[in-house]
Design a protein around this motif. Structure first.
Motif, short mmCIF file in Angstrom:
data_model
loop_
_atom_site.label_atom_id
_atom_site.label_comp_id
_atom_site.label_asym_id
_atom_site.label_seq_id
_atom_site.Cartn_x
_atom_site.Cartn_y
_atom_site.Cartn_z
N THR A 1 0.84 -1.19 0.00
CA THR A 1 0.00 0.00 0.00
C THR A 1 0.88 1.25 0.00
O THR A 1 2.08 1.19 0.28
CB THR A 1 -0.91 0.03 1.24
N ILE A 2 0.25 2.39 -0.29
CA ILE A 2 0.99 3.65 -0.25
C ILE A 2 1.49 3.93 1.16
O ILE A 2 2.56 4.51 1.35
CB ILE A 2 0.12 4.81 -0.77
N ASP A 3 0.73 3.49 2.16
CA ASP A 3 1.18 3.68 3.54
C ASP A 3 2.46 2.90 3.81
O ASP A 3 3.35 3.36 4.52
CB ASP A 3 0.09 3.25 4.51
N ASP A 4 2.54 1.68 3.24
CA ASP A 4 3.77 0.89 3.38
C ASP A 4 4.95 1.63 2.75
O ASP A 4 6.04 1.71 3.32
CB ASP A 4 3.61 -0.48 2.73
N PHE A 5 4.72 2.15 1.54
CA PHE A 5 5.81 2.83 0.83
C PHE A 5 6.27 4.07 1.59
O PHE A 5 7.47 4.36 1.66
CB PHE A 5 5.36 3.21 -0.58
N MET A 6 5.32 4.82 2.17
CA MET A 6 5.67 6.07 2.83
C MET A 6 6.48 5.85 4.10
O MET A 6 7.06 6.78 4.65
CB MET A 6 4.42 6.88 3.14
N LYS A 7 6.52 4.61 4.58
CA LYS A 7 7.36 4.32 5.74
C LYS A 7 8.84 4.36 5.38
O LYS A 7 9.70 4.53 6.25
CB LYS A 7 7.01 2.95 6.31
#
Length: 658
Positions: A554-560
């Motif tokens: 997810t984009i949330d995973d990437f933003m980490k």
């Protein structure tokens, strides 16, 4: 050979615009060319700060004049750094250690030789030019440059006996025609001097902003007499005689055409009076207009050179201004024309050639290409012809012709690739050696072109050289290294597109988020200054094997994951490891990080010092081989092949990659 060149020093009453930057870029190209030749080059720039316009601007802002000049120095240095200007020295006319003693020494020498006397002057004074204007030079009563009515001033001044040097100057122009270039400027100056010279006011009374005359502490040196001396002040006049004798005279003064009278008439006369050697040449370049008009704050048509560099990086801008504007003539800048030439020269021509040669070398020969013996397609001859034309053009300061000679080699190489059809040779195992030779010759021609482009596009040319198998540091290479090489296997690196094509004319948007079309690691990690555009097409691809369905995040995973640009400060091999290099990197933080990177089989340590890379900045520290690695350097690898570092030029350390 020693080579000393200068640019005009700039008034600091406003930030530099593209017209100002043009002079600095062209001078930098010349300086870098002489370094490429192996000359002991000294490149001087600086700021002119004793102008009454500068004093007024500081007052308007409620600042001490010197404090204001300190701030503007940083603004100018920021601009020159953003355009990759490689000056060796930067002089300010408020420099009390160097400039003050030089100005006073020059004034005293001219006085001692009978060429300075006291008198009264009245006349038309243009505040913008800071110059008295003879009636004959006015146009309908106005200054022809600033279109303003000069003030009528009458004051007691000290005068420089310029009229005494009319015939010596004419003798100089006859004896040394190349003293003034180009020819159109020489003819203008010749007519001006033949018309008669008047003595020049060289002081202003009742002012504190300036350098006091050594023989009259109530008067300060007139700004133009003061400013001209900067060239000699920087190298020791009046404060270090040994250094002055070592560096002076300057080989070349590069100035705008509007100040040729000061540099071709007043300055040599001052030097004659002080009995000092004259510079070798004064080159008066033309102006760069914006959509046909000279850049002006009042017209609202100022182009900030940093804005241009942020849109495309400094190298495309440097190439456009030097290749598209015949040096010495006026030129014009529009975003539409710039984008057109960016696509034609870089995305479609040079960039696509680099990408094609690298991708085919990787696809067909795993990046390892060897010469076939014969010089296929005459590329070696084309390269030699390009080098000869380039050298001849640079020696006569025809920068546009030198750039054109380089791009003729690029075009010849593109034609060679098209006619040789490596993709067809790759289908016949019996032609493996021929294929390798074709790719080697193409890579070698691109290497030569990259070396010729070093003065014009320093960072991009260094990257081209690296991709074409050059293992030596780019700064260590010399013009003699353009000789055609057939000395073994060339390791060609495929690192993605250098200049993505601009698809929407006039619609460049600087964005921190890559567009969906970006598909390679190099494009995905591009900094915010990279134009968002799809990659240029490469050669026809071979049939690809089926690829497994990716495991999506997810984009949330990437933003980490925090990706940041870092600069490699030092690099060294790790004992007892064939794969690891120990890197010290600047990631825009207070202290450098130590990162152990598995790239030793792809890069020599000295070849990557100073290079920008992308790192994972929030990776947990990891103990390795007795050290702690504080991050991870991103690199790409095709089918387990050599690691290829991602190039985020021209971002700065600490820039977030999104």
């Amino acid at each position: 050979m020693k080579y000393f060149l200068t640019t005009a020093i700039d008034y600091v009453n406003s930030r530099p615009h593209l017209g100002t930057a043009y002079e600095k870029i062209t001078a930098d190209v010349i300086a870098r060319y002489h370094r490429l030749k192996g000359d002991d080059t000294w490149f001087l720039m600086g700021n002119d700060e004793h102008s009454q316009n500068v004093f007024k601007r500081a007052q308007e802002q409620g600042k001490d004049p010197l404090a204001y000049c300190d701030e503007m120095e940083q603004a100018f240095r920021e601009t020159w750094a953003g355009l990759d200007i490689s000056f060796d020295d930067f002089i300010r006319t408020t420099d009390r250690r160097r400039h003050f003693p030089a100005v006073q020494a020059m004034a005293q020498a001219c006085l001692d030789n009978g060429d300075i006397y006291e008198g009264t002057y009245e006349g038309h004074y243009c505040v913008g030019c800071e110059e008295f204007k003879p009636e004959k030079d006015l146009v309908e009563g106005l200054c022809p440059i600033h279109k303003t009515k000069p003030e009528w001033i009458r004051e007691k001044n000290w005068f420089f006996r310029l009229s005494k040097y009319q015939q010596p100057l004419l003798d100089l122009y006859a004896r040394q025609p190349s003293f003034i270039e180009p020819e159109v400027r020489r003819n203008e100056i010749l007519r001006f001097v033949e018309g008669g010279l008047e003595d020049l006011s060289m002081s202003r009374a009742g002012q504190s902003w300036g350098i006091p005359l050594p023989f009259d502490q109530k008067s300060v040196v007139y700004v133009w007499f003061d400013a001209l001396i900067n060239y000699a002040a920087a190298v020791g006049l009046g404060w270090d005689q040994a250094q002055f004798q070592s560096r002076w005279p300057a080989n070349l003064h590069i100035i705008g055409k509007d100040i040729t009278r000061f540099h071709c008439v007043i300055w040599p006369a001052m030097l004659m009076s002080a009995k000092l050697p004259l510079p070798g040449q004064v080159f008066g370049h033309g102006w760069v207009f914006f959509k046909g008009e000279r850049m002006s704050k009042s017209l609202g048509n100022i182009v900030d050179p940093l804005d241009a560099a942020k849109r495309f990086g400094p190298d495309p801008l440097r190439l456009y201004l030097t290749k598209e504007v015949p040096y010495g003539a006026d030129g014009d800048f529009t975003w539409e024309r710039f984008e057109e030439k960016y696509n034609a020269d870089l995305a479609n021509n040079l960039g696509n050639l680099v990408n094609r040669v690298a991708s085919m070398s990787e696809r067909y020969r795993q990046g390892q290409v060897a010469p076939a013996g014969a010089r296929a397609g005459g590329l070696a001859d084309a390269a030699a012809a390009a080098v000869a034309a380039y050298t001849e053009a640079m020696e006569r300061l025809a920068l546009h012709d030198a750039a054109a000679a380089t791009f003729r080699l690029v075009s010849a190489t593109n034609e060679f690739v098209a006619s040789s059809q490596p993709w067809a040779l790759a289908k016949d195992p019996a032609k493996a050696d021929q294929l390798s030779g074709v790719l080697y010759d193409a890579a070698e021609a691109v290497r030569v072109a990259g070396l010729l482009l070093r003065p014009f596009m320093p960072a991009s040319a260094a990257e081209i050289l690296r991709r074409m198998g050059e293992t030596r540091p780019a700064d260590s290479l010399r013009l003699a290294d353009t000789s055609w090489r057939t000395d073994g296997i060339k390791h060609v690196l495929n690192s993605g597109a250098l200049w993505p094509r601009i698809e929407d004319k006039g619609a460049i948007v600087v964005s921190e988020t890559p567009t969906p079309e970006t598909s390679t690691p190099a494009a995905a990690a591009a900094p915010a200054t990279t134009p968002a555009a799809p990659m240029p097409a490469a050669v026809p691809a071979a049939d690809a094997a089926p690829v497994a369905e990716p495991a999506y995040i997810t984009i949330d995973d990437f933003m980490k994951v925090e990706l940041r640009v870092a600069k490699i400060l030092t690099a060294e091999k790790m004992p007892k490891s064939k794969k690891l290099l120990k890197l010290s990197v600047d990631a825009g933080e207070a202290t450098p990080r130590t990162i152990l990177a598995g790239i030793a089989e792809s890069y020599e340590p000295e070849a990557i010092v100073g290079r920008l890379v992308v790192i994972v900045a929030n990776l947990a520290p990891r103990p390795m081989m007795g050290l702690v690695s504080q991050g991870m350097v991103l690199a790409a690898s095709v089918d387990g092949g050599p690691a290829m570092l991602i190039n985020p030029d021209p971002a700065v350390p600490g820039t977030r990659v999104r």
